[in-house]
Design an enzyme around this catalytic site. Structure first.
Site, PDB file in Angstrom:
ATOM      1  N   TYR A 153       0.837  -1.200   0.000  1.00  0.00           N
ATOM      2  CA  TYR A 153       0.000   0.000   0.000  1.00  0.00           C
ATOM      3  C   TYR A 153       0.871   1.250   0.000  1.00  0.00           C
ATOM      4  CZ  TYR A 153      -2.951   3.704   1.965  1.00  0.00           C
ATOM      5  OH  TYR A 153      -3.600   4.889   2.191  1.00  0.00           O
ATOM      6  N   LYS A 157       1.204   4.549  -2.618  1.00  0.00           N
ATOM      7  CA  LYS A 157       1.055   5.938  -2.184  1.00  0.00           C
ATOM      8  C   LYS A 157       2.303   6.752  -2.511  1.00  0.00           C
ATOM      9  CE  LYS A 157      -2.279   7.105  -0.315  1.00  0.00           C
ATOM     10  NZ  LYS A 157      -3.555   7.563  -0.926  1.00  0.00           N
TER      11      LYS A 157
END
Length: 371
Positions: A153, A157
């Site tokens: 994740y 980002k």
């Protein structure tokens, strides 16, 4: 033009996005708050006031046509929509498509429609911990920290952050300039926080004992959702008013929630809702690592219809046990941010929600569209 601005929040029906919409709807300089979300819960429209209308459009940031239609006539975009997955329940390609591809679509739409201001919701996971599990203690926005990001994740980002910063200063179709800046929350708690639901359910299932994975001296920041949302409201407004100061900047989200020992903060939040909860014992790293590997083996052996969902990944375990904290006042210096809620107010609000939800809490989701 005060009183005539139109803001749009992608992911405005999510955990953080909904609170941002609620606070934006109370600002007298905004005429309309648009919500663009794949969930599109129409009850968010209840935040409409006499001066500010809230409208919800169902759509995905992966659909350029739908984005263009929703963004037409908008002045400021707060891009919070993301696919959040910490446990390997979502393929990396699917997460990248939303978090990176979706951000690219939003940036492109801003340029085509000449929307001059974009605020992007990132995450401290975009910085680290890295795969070597090197700690970061009370760093700030200028602290140098290198290495490959541990969480998938976080990788997405970081990719999206790079695109947003590179887009700052781009020319718009009307000859204007795009101004972007980034906010980086850490662990966000408060009403509707799924990780608190999970911890509470686990503690109740173990006779009120809350065990923990990180060493007791592990340091990590937690921030109340209302304060994260308030920082978004202030930053978006000041990006309009002071673009030369905020454009191209990155800000960590913070408040006065204690950050010395993460496990103790979580315990305070949960015990405020249920005083019968007790802080249990530390689960050794090696034991949890073996459990993860065993769970992986079981998933390989069992047929697809019987396979249990992953409960934890090694990447997430490594992140949990690594100190990673920051200490900064940059948002205060640049745009006058002060927490809207004190630590005591934040804790009591969270406790009231947990108490009210205790009878109806179900199994938490392992991944979610947010923020």
């Amino acid at each position: 033009m005060d009183g005539a601005w139109v803001y749009l929040v992608t992911g405005g029906c999510g955990f953080v996005g909904e609170r941002i919409v609620e606070l934006l709807s109370r600002q007298d300089y905004i005429k309309e708050v648009r919500v663009f979300d794949s969930v599109a819960r129409e009850e968010v429209e209840k935040f409409s006031t006499a001066a500010t209308r809230v409208t919800v459009t169902r759509g995905d940031v992966g659909e350029p046509g739908a984005l263009l239609a929703a963004l037409r006539g908008v002045h400021v975009v707060l891009h919070t929509a993301a696919l959040l997955d910490y446990r390997d329940t979502v393929p990396f390609g699917a997460m990248r498509a939303v978090n990176v591809g979706g951000t690219e679509n939003v940036l492109r739409a801003c340029c085509v429609l000449s929307i001059p201001h974009l605020l992007y919701t990132s995450s401290i996971a975009a910085v680290g911990p890295n795969t070597s599990c090197e700690p970061l203690l009370r760093g700030n926005e200028d602290t140098q920290y290198s290495g490959e990001v541990e969480l998938p994740y976080g990788k997405t980002k970081a990719m999206a952050e790079k695109m947003v910063l590179e887009a700052n200063g781009k020319k718009l179709s009307n000859g204007g300039t795009l101004r972007t800046c980034i906010l980086r929350p850490n662990t966000i708690y408060g009403e509707k926080a799924t990780f608190l639901q999970e911890l509470y359910l686990l503690a109740r299932a173990r006779d009120g004992v809350l065990n923990y994975l990180e060493p007791e001296d592990t340091e990590r920041n937690l921030t109340y959702v209302g304060n994260v949302a308030w920082m978004h409201v202030l930053a978006a407004r000041q990006l309009q008013l002071q673009p030369d100061l905020l454009a191209g900047q990155v800000y960590y989200c913070y408040d006065d929630t204690p950050s010395t020992k993460a496990v103790l903060v979580r315990y305070q939040l949960l015990s405020s809702a249920d005083p019968s909860l007790r802080l249990g014992s530390h689960i050794p790293y090696w034991k949890m690592w073996l459990m993860i590997q065993l769970h992986r083996l079981i998933r390989v052996i069992l047929p697809p219809s019987w396979r249990p969902q992953p409960f934890l990944s090694v990447a997430l375990l490594n992140t949990i046990v690594t100190s990673f904290s920051f200490q900064t006042d940059k948002a205060s210096r640049h745009f006058g941010y002060k927490p809207l809620f004190t630590w005591q107010e934040s804790r009591l609000r969270t406790a009231r929600w947990l108490k009210a939800a205790a009878g109806s809490l179900g199994p938490p989701q392992l991944h979610e569209k947010k923020n």
